[in-house]
Design a protein around this motif. Structure first.
Motif, PDB file in Angstrom:
ATOM      1  N   VAL A 144       6.074 -61.910 -41.814  1.00  0.00           N
ATOM      2  CA  VAL A 144       7.531 -61.954 -41.936  1.00  0.00           C
ATOM      3  C   VAL A 144       7.955 -63.073 -42.875  1.00  0.00           C
ATOM      4  O   VAL A 144       8.847 -62.896 -43.716  1.00  0.00           O
ATOM      5  N   SER A 148       9.949 -62.385 -46.313  1.00  0.00           N
ATOM      6  CA  SER A 148      11.262 -63.030 -46.452  1.00  0.00           C
ATOM      7  C   SER A 148      11.316 -63.867 -47.712  1.00  0.00           C
ATOM      8  O   SER A 148      12.353 -63.903 -48.401  1.00  0.00           O
ATOM      9  N   ASN A 227      20.022 -60.135 -47.587  1.00  0.00           N
ATOM     10  CA  ASN A 227      18.753 -60.669 -47.097  1.00  0.00           C
ATOM     11  C   ASN A 227      18.844 -61.061 -45.625  1.00  0.00           C
ATOM     12  O   ASN A 227      17.863 -60.936 -44.880  1.00  0.00           O
ATOM     13  N   ARG A 228      20.008 -61.563 -45.213  1.00  0.00           N
ATOM     14  CA  ARG A 228      20.180 -61.918 -43.805  1.00  0.00           C
ATOM     15  C   ARG A 228      20.036 -60.682 -42.912  1.00  0.00           C
ATOM     16  O   ARG A 228      19.394 -60.731 -41.860  1.00  0.00           O
ATOM     17  N   ASN A 231      16.286 -59.637 -42.974  1.00  0.00           N
ATOM     18  CA  ASN A 231      15.460 -60.533 -42.161  1.00  0.00           C
ATOM     19  C   ASN A 231      15.622 -60.237 -40.675  1.00  0.00           C
ATOM     20  O   ASN A 231      14.660 -60.358 -39.899  1.00  0.00           O
ATOM     21  N   PHE A 234      13.443 -57.390 -40.071  1.00  0.00           N
ATOM     22  CA  PHE A 234      12.056 -57.857 -40.031  1.00  0.00           C
ATOM     23  C   PHE A 234      11.707 -58.368 -38.631  1.00  0.00           C
ATOM     24  O   PHE A 234      10.660 -58.025 -38.077  1.00  0.00           O
ATOM     25  N   ASP A 235      12.580 -59.216 -38.079  1.00  0.00           N
ATOM     26  CA  ASP A 235      12.306 -59.812 -36.775  1.00  0.00           C
ATOM     27  C   ASP A 235      12.243 -58.747 -35.677  1.00  0.00           C
ATOM     28  O   ASP A 235      11.354 -58.784 -34.818  1.00  0.00           O
TER      29      ASP A 235
END
Length: 258
Positions: A144, A148, A227-228, A231, A234-235
């Motif tokens: 991750v 990122s 991107n926020r 991400n 992703f988490d």
């Protein structure tokens, strides 16, 4: 007689104003810079710096836009296909077929490789020092973090351009006004055509700096927001992968694939 005198006095003033206007354009500035590059060395340096910043900014805006649009178009499909594939090996094989630039498949593959590596070394010191859950969790954190960081490519250039381009343009303006004042003092002419032209040309540098900076700032804020969101996905995906490879099932589901 009086009207003739006023007309004669107004004609030069109008001519001076028109002459001043013709000396305030970008074309006239470039013409003077080309004719006398030594006297405009700082102006050339400022102009080339702004052009370089603009080119790099446009490049990263286009690249990040394409990358985010591709990611938005494929991320949900990749995630859903992974979970909907009945067999774990088929799901992993599907992830291996994804392009190298696709981040969710790379996160899943890292988790799968970590689980397989841990399973192959059962009874070794690796298994004694880290259980399967910890080993997979460490691999997911690294994956991750890597993906990122790839998302942030070019954002430093956009942030630097947005914060420094106005000051670079202002430097060109200050230097241009300084040179104009020196020329005015040397010639002793302080009429509107002698002052407006050089000062107007100097202000063009500030306008160019703002023209370069504003798109970079807007693009930076836009991509940071995208991107926020990515991400966060992703988490979420990494947590589900950790549950699956550590226990054999996502939270709330019974073990279905082994």
């Amino acid at each position: 007689m009086l009207l003739e005198t006023l007309s004669a006095a107004a004609a030069p003033a109008g001519g001076n104003a028109a002459s001043a206007l013709t000396q305030m354009g970008v074309g006239h500035l470039l013409q003077e810079m080309t004719a006398n590059p030594g006297a405009f060395a700082v102006s050339w340096a400022v102009l080339l710096t702004l052009l370089l910043m603009s080119g790099m900014s446009i490049y990263w805006i286009v690249m990040n836009f394409i990358k985010n649009m591709r990611l938005r178009a494929t991320s949900d499909r990749v995630i859903s296909t992974f979970w909907e594939t009945p067999n774990a090996q088929d799901a992993i094989r599907y992830m291996e077929e994804q392009p190298r630039s696709e981040p969710f498949s790379k996160i899943a593959l890292d988790a799968a490789q970590a689980a397989a590596h841990h399973q192959r070394h059962e009874g070794s010191r690796l298994v004694e020092s880290l259980n399967r859950s910890e080993f997979v969790d460490r691999a997911l954190r690294q994956a991750v973090g890597r993906e990122s960081q790839r998302l942030e490519a070019g954002l430093t250039v956009l942030a630097t351009t947005g914060s420094t381009a106005p000051f670079v343009g202002l430097l060109g303006t200050v230097w241009g006004i300084y040179g104009a004042l020196i020329r005015i003092g040397a010639t002793g002419q302080a009429s509107i055509d002698a002052v407006a032209g050089p000062v107007g040309e100097a202000l063009i540098m500030t306008a160019l700096g703002l023209f370069v900076a504003i798109p970079a700032v807007l693009a930076y804020n836009y991509f940071v927001r995208l991107n926020r969101v990515t991400n966060a996905k992703f988490d979420t995906f990494a947590h589900d992968l950790h549950d699956f490879f550590a226990t054999g099932a996502r939270v709330g589901e019974a073990p279905a694939r082994q």
